[in-house]
Enzyme design. Sequence first.
Site, PDB file in Angstrom:
ATOM      1  N   LYS A  36      -8.511  -0.507 -14.507  1.00  0.00           N
ATOM      2  CA  LYS A  36      -9.857  -0.706 -13.968  1.00  0.00           C
ATOM      3  C   LYS A  36     -10.845  -0.133 -14.993  1.00  0.00           C
ATOM      4  O   LYS A  36     -11.711   0.695 -14.675  1.00  0.00           O
ATOM      5  CB  LYS A  36      -9.959   0.014 -12.602  1.00  0.00           C
ATOM      6  CG  LYS A  36     -11.226  -0.242 -11.832  1.00  0.00           C
ATOM      7  CD  LYS A  36     -11.309  -1.608 -11.181  1.00  0.00           C
ATOM      8  CE  LYS A  36     -12.668  -1.832 -10.562  1.00  0.00           C
ATOM      9  NZ  LYS A  36     -12.870  -3.210 -10.065  1.00  0.00           N
ATOM     10  N   ASP A  63       1.418   1.825  -7.133  1.00  0.00           N
ATOM     11  CA  ASP A  63       1.930   2.021  -5.774  1.00  0.00           C
ATOM     12  C   ASP A  63       1.519   0.845  -4.892  1.00  0.00           C
ATOM     13  O   ASP A  63       2.334   0.237  -4.183  1.00  0.00           O
ATOM     14  CB  ASP A  63       1.352   3.341  -5.235  1.00  0.00           C
ATOM     15  CG  ASP A  63       2.120   3.870  -4.039  1.00  0.00           C
ATOM     16  OD1 ASP A  63       3.170   3.297  -3.701  1.00  0.00           O
ATOM     17  OD2 ASP A  63       1.671   4.864  -3.445  1.00  0.00           O
ATOM     18  N   ASP A 100      -8.237  -5.520  -9.563  1.00  0.00           N
ATOM     19  CA  ASP A 100      -8.626  -6.338  -8.400  1.00  0.00           C
ATOM     20  C   ASP A 100      -8.310  -7.815  -8.651  1.00  0.00           C
ATOM     21  O   ASP A 100      -7.759  -8.504  -7.785  1.00  0.00           O
ATOM     22  CB  ASP A 100     -10.088  -6.120  -7.992  1.00  0.00           C
ATOM     23  CG  ASP A 100     -11.019  -5.831  -9.152  1.00  0.00           C
ATOM     24  OD1 ASP A 100     -10.525  -5.545 -10.259  1.00  0.00           O
ATOM     25  OD2 ASP A 100     -12.250  -5.894  -8.970  1.00  0.00           O
ATOM     26  N   TYR A 135      -3.506  10.364  -7.667  1.00  0.00           N
ATOM     27  CA  TYR A 135      -2.810  11.204  -6.695  1.00  0.00           C
ATOM     28  C   TYR A 135      -3.133  12.666  -6.973  1.00  0.00           C
ATOM     29  O   TYR A 135      -2.444  13.336  -7.732  1.00  0.00           O
ATOM     30  CB  TYR A 135      -1.299  10.904  -6.724  1.00  0.00           C
ATOM     31  CG  TYR A 135      -1.026   9.595  -6.042  1.00  0.00           C
ATOM     32  CD1 TYR A 135      -1.234   8.396  -6.720  1.00  0.00           C
ATOM     33  CD2 TYR A 135      -0.646   9.543  -4.712  1.00  0.00           C
ATOM     34  CE1 TYR A 135      -1.043   7.180  -6.091  1.00  0.00           C
ATOM     35  CE2 TYR A 135      -0.450   8.327  -4.078  1.00  0.00           C
ATOM     36  CZ  TYR A 135      -0.652   7.151  -4.770  1.00  0.00           C
ATOM     37  OH  TYR A 135      -0.480   5.955  -4.135  1.00  0.00           O
ATOM     38  N   ASP A 173       3.943  -2.630  -3.593  1.00  0.00           N
ATOM     39  CA  ASP A 173       4.184  -2.980  -2.185  1.00  0.00           C
ATOM     40  C   ASP A 173       3.842  -4.453  -1.962  1.00  0.00           C
ATOM     41  O   ASP A 173       4.528  -5.165  -1.233  1.00  0.00           O
ATOM     42  CB  ASP A 173       3.329  -2.111  -1.241  1.00  0.00           C
ATOM     43  CG  ASP A 173       4.059  -0.837  -0.807  1.00  0.00           C
ATOM     44  OD1 ASP A 173       4.955  -0.392  -1.555  1.00  0.00           O
ATOM     45  OD2 ASP A 173       3.731  -0.281   0.263  1.00  0.00           O
TER      46      ASP A 173
END
Length: 356
Positions: A184, A241, A217, A131, A245
């Site tokens: 990652k 984030d 992933d 971000y 969700d």
Amino acid sequence: MKIIVIPGDGIGPETMSACYEVMMAASQRFGLGLELEHEIAGLESLNKRGATVTQELLEKVKTRDGLMLGPMSTYNYQDESKGEINPSLFFRKKLDLFANIRPSKTYPGMAKRLPQDFDLVVVRENTEGFYADRNVESGGSEMLITSDVVISLRRITRLCCERIAKSAFELAQHRKKHVTIVHKANVLKMGDGMFIDVCHAIAKDYPDVVVDDFIVDAMMAHVVRSPERFDVIVTTNMFGDILSDLTAELSGSLGLAGTLNAGKLYAMGQAAHGSAPDIAGQNIANPLSQILSGAMLLTWHGQKTKQTKFLTAAQAIEDSAAYLMLTKQVTPDVGGNLKTDSTARAFVNHLLTSYH
Ligand code: NAD
């Protein structure tokens, strides 16, 4: 306990009004002495004060015991120089709310998306990462190199890795004692490499907690395939984030996703979802995410001030949410046919009549 309540944009006024009613009922039932003070941020503040959020509001929030922030239509905020500031980012950064705690669980009686039940928490770093808007002291860290080239800066620091890892392991100690690190590091070898190393170093202080790790992933597949195998998932900002969700929706609806943004001094209850303009003004938004965020804020305050009545009240709110789900006194997104306001009334009624 003094709390500033900011409804926000879109469905915010509807869901925050429901949350307000439930928190006042909890205050009455459990003798919390809550003082909920209405304030504005977002589009209403832009119209009235020339900015979506102000320094004066920040100073006020610092003198209170907590903040409840409604969703904001941040996609429409284009220009900070015109006062279009993301209030969520503003409070997270200025109050150093580094830990975004995002629980997701299934409830008995609810129409399920998956056959199995699960109960997990995503612990998301909140102050840096992908971000770019929170990575530098002033301004943003996205650069327009040419009209066709943009660079967005990702920041990872040892301090932020350490404190989010500690939050995750502390939480896991009171749950199923299992932390999963999501990263990652195969591509972001230095940034996520450091994140993993720090998490494993912190893990040494919690020898009874089991640790594993997954590349983000692959984690998407694992969490859809078998969410029940996870307990606490710790990860960097953007991965957390997105992942949370997904876990919220897997549990039934994004409208169930209560979250807490917590730092050492301050905390902010906030639903995980956005302002949902597609359903705003229709009185059908699920208020449970906002209400459960309120319960998380009460728990935080109870732990901080060592007052068990706040913990009891928060538990009663969570139990009432489960009861409403079981008896289908909920909004259409989770299989009910109540409106936002009638869900709030059913919630208050259960809270006031079921706990003595
Ligand atoms: P959204 O989270 O607002 O909505 C996604 C989907 O979930 C929509 O179909 C919506 O109707 C549904 N939904 C969301 N909350 C619900 C609820 N309580 N009950 C029932 N259904 C619900 O995401 P979006 O549409 O991509 O974003 C809308 C705006 O919100 C954008 O401006 C975005 O930038 C902003 N946003 C703000 C926050 C925040 O303030 N914390 C977070 C995410 C998005």
